[in-house]
Scaffold this motif. Structure first.
Motif, PDB file in Angstrom:
ATOM      1  N   GLY A 107       4.848   3.901  -4.981  1.00 45.87           N
ATOM      2  CA  GLY A 107       6.278   3.969  -5.268  1.00 45.87           C
ATOM      3  C   GLY A 107       7.057   4.830  -4.301  1.00 45.87           C
ATOM      4  O   GLY A 107       8.293   4.777  -4.273  1.00 45.87           O
ATOM      5  N   HIS A 110       8.162   3.539   2.124  1.00 47.04           N
ATOM      6  CA  HIS A 110       9.451   3.110   2.654  1.00 47.04           C
ATOM      7  C   HIS A 110       9.335   2.027   3.720  1.00 47.04           C
ATOM      8  O   HIS A 110      10.362   1.607   4.271  1.00 47.04           O
ATOM      9  N   ARG A 178      10.102   0.753  -7.543  1.00 50.35           N
ATOM     10  CA  ARG A 178       9.337   1.984  -7.325  1.00 50.35           C
ATOM     11  C   ARG A 178       8.844   2.579  -8.646  1.00 50.35           C
ATOM     12  O   ARG A 178       7.714   3.088  -8.726  1.00 50.35           O
TER      13      ARG A 178
END
Length: 450
Positions: A107, A110, A178
């Motif tokens: 989570g 990026h 996430r």
């Protein structure tokens, strides 16, 4: 001599877990199996959103799914060997902790590379629990109950998958993708603690003929593999049914990996369903179909096995052969309700073999190599089957601009091959079961004369 024999019988009885201990451990192992498949399936539920955020192609989505499966396959064998020598409940606990942390860390990613790495670590953790868990269940219950208990344990595969798909889609729409990884990753740490506190059963406690009249020679031999995989392979080379099952694993794993990775995305694209709706439909069909099919398959296989030595293999072959045309028909449906009906029936048929195929491996191998035998089968099944299939399906989808076509040509073909391969096993399984029993009895006799 009588005193020694009495002492051996007493040790044998003490080596076996009590019914309460076996039930407690089995419940925790079942929960862990459910969490395992929940953690691995949530990516499929939210990958449509991730694909948009990270600007990924279908090939890259396939790589994310394949990364977990490839590492999972590589790690399964060495940890399976470890499970044949070490304390299995501790191995399961450590692996659950690793994959739970890896899931939560997903989570925080990026970009594609970061998510690729966390999913790979997930594969390391999840690889360890399966061989050790199957070996534990084989030592918690006697031969007559193994097929049913392994079938119940196998229900966790698709229950966990269904939960991951349903929860993943709903939570992603409500909280963002996430938070799905955060929420799903944490319960595994609690399960790891409970299995660590469970009782470790004696290896092979229920495998010596004569029940209370025998000693635990087979059990003592369980830990003597010495990590010699070549010796294990040589022993398995004399068991043709084992290699039949490995070939069936490869074919069936290919379509399982493809379906679990792509069905929610297929529903989103083909029927324009939302992420939550796609996850709910696919998860609901998997849960209902798997519960019915797995429980019926375990009972039916044990029933037929008591009458025919190849009973479990017959059920396995029929399950694959029936699932192939049903899967093809489902993938050609253009109505959502028709797709759900046929796909659910296909899942019922496919789930019939989940417990029996695990029980067959138990039946044809001696206790001291079972975990390694399971690990080797999973290694080949994952590396040659489901580790490659998400990427292959993604590549076909990108090149043809049709995910449905990619699933349609791969799924039924692999299932048909699995069924035909298992028909060979129908002819070999009875002899391999007899040879395994003779090896166990021979070790029992050798131990009793010492």
């Amino acid at each position: 001599m009588d005193t020694a024999t009495s002492s051996e019988r007493k040790q044998r009885r003490l080596a076996r877990p009590t019914p309460a201990q076996a039930r407690f451990a089995f419940i925790i192992l079942l929960i862990i199996n459910i969490l395992n498949y929940t953690d691995r399936s949530i990516l499929a539920a939210v990958q449509v959103t991730i694909q948009h955020d990270f600007h990924l192609t279908d090939v890259e989505l396939g790589l994310l799914n394949s990364s977990f499966l490839f590492i999972y396959g590589l790690a399964t064998l060495p940890i399976g060997i470890w499970a044949d020598r070490g304390i299995r409940k501790n191995i399961v606990a450590a692996c659950v902790g690793i994959w739970s942390v890896a899931t939560a860390l997903s989570g925080l990613t990026h970009n594609f590379i970061q998510l690729f790495l966390t999913r790979s670590i997930l594969g390391i953790g999840e690889a360890g629990y399966a061989p050790a868990s199957v070996s534990l269940i084989g030592d918690y219950f006697n031969k007559e109950r193994r097929g049913f208990m392994l079938s119940v344990w196998s229900v966790g595969n698709l229950i966990g998958t269904a939960l991951g798909l349903i929860m993943g889609g709903i939570l992603a729409e409500a909280l963002g993708w996430r938070w799905v990884f955060y929420i799903v990753g944490l319960p595994g740490l609690l399960a790891a603690f409970f299995i660590w506190r469970a009782v470790e059963p004696k290896r092979g406690a229920f495998d010596v003929e004569g029940e209370d009249e025998g000693d635990d020679g087979a059990a003592a031999a369980h830990g003597s593999i010495g990590g010699n995989i070549l010796q294990v392979v040589r022993q398995l080379s004399k068991t043709p049914t084992y290699w039949v099952l490995v070939a069936a694993f490869i074919c069936s794993f290919f379509i399982i990996g493809a379906a679990l990775s792509w069905i929610p995305t297929f529903l989103h694209r083909e029927f324009q369903l939302s992420v939550a709706r796609a996850g709910t439909v696919s998860g609901g069909v998997l849960a209902g179909g798997s519960l019915v099919g797995t429980l019926i398959g375990g009972w039916l296989a044990d029933f037929l096995q008591r009458r025919l030595p190849q009973g479990r293999m017959i059920i396995t072959a029929v399950a694959f052969l029936a699932g192939a045309p049903l899967t093809w028909i489902a993938m050609n449906m253009h109505s959502l309700s028709a797709f759900i009906a046929v796909f659910a029936l296909a899942i019922v048929c496919l789930s019939l073999c989940l417990g029996p195929i695990q029980a067959i491996i138990q039946d044809i191998t001696v206790p001291n190599i079972r975990s390694t035998a399971v690990g080797l089968a999973l290694l080949l099944g994952h590396l040659l089957g489901d580790a490659a299939s998400p990427l292959i399906v993604g590549a076909i989808s990108d090149s043809t601009n049709s995910l449905g076509f990619a699933l349609q040509i791969t799924g039924p073909t692999c299932l048909l091959l699995a069924g035909l391969i298992c028909l060979i096993g129908v002819k070999t399984v009875a002899g391999d079961i007899q040879r395994a029993h003779r090896r166990v009895n021979r070790r029992d006799e050798e131990s009793s004369t010492r």
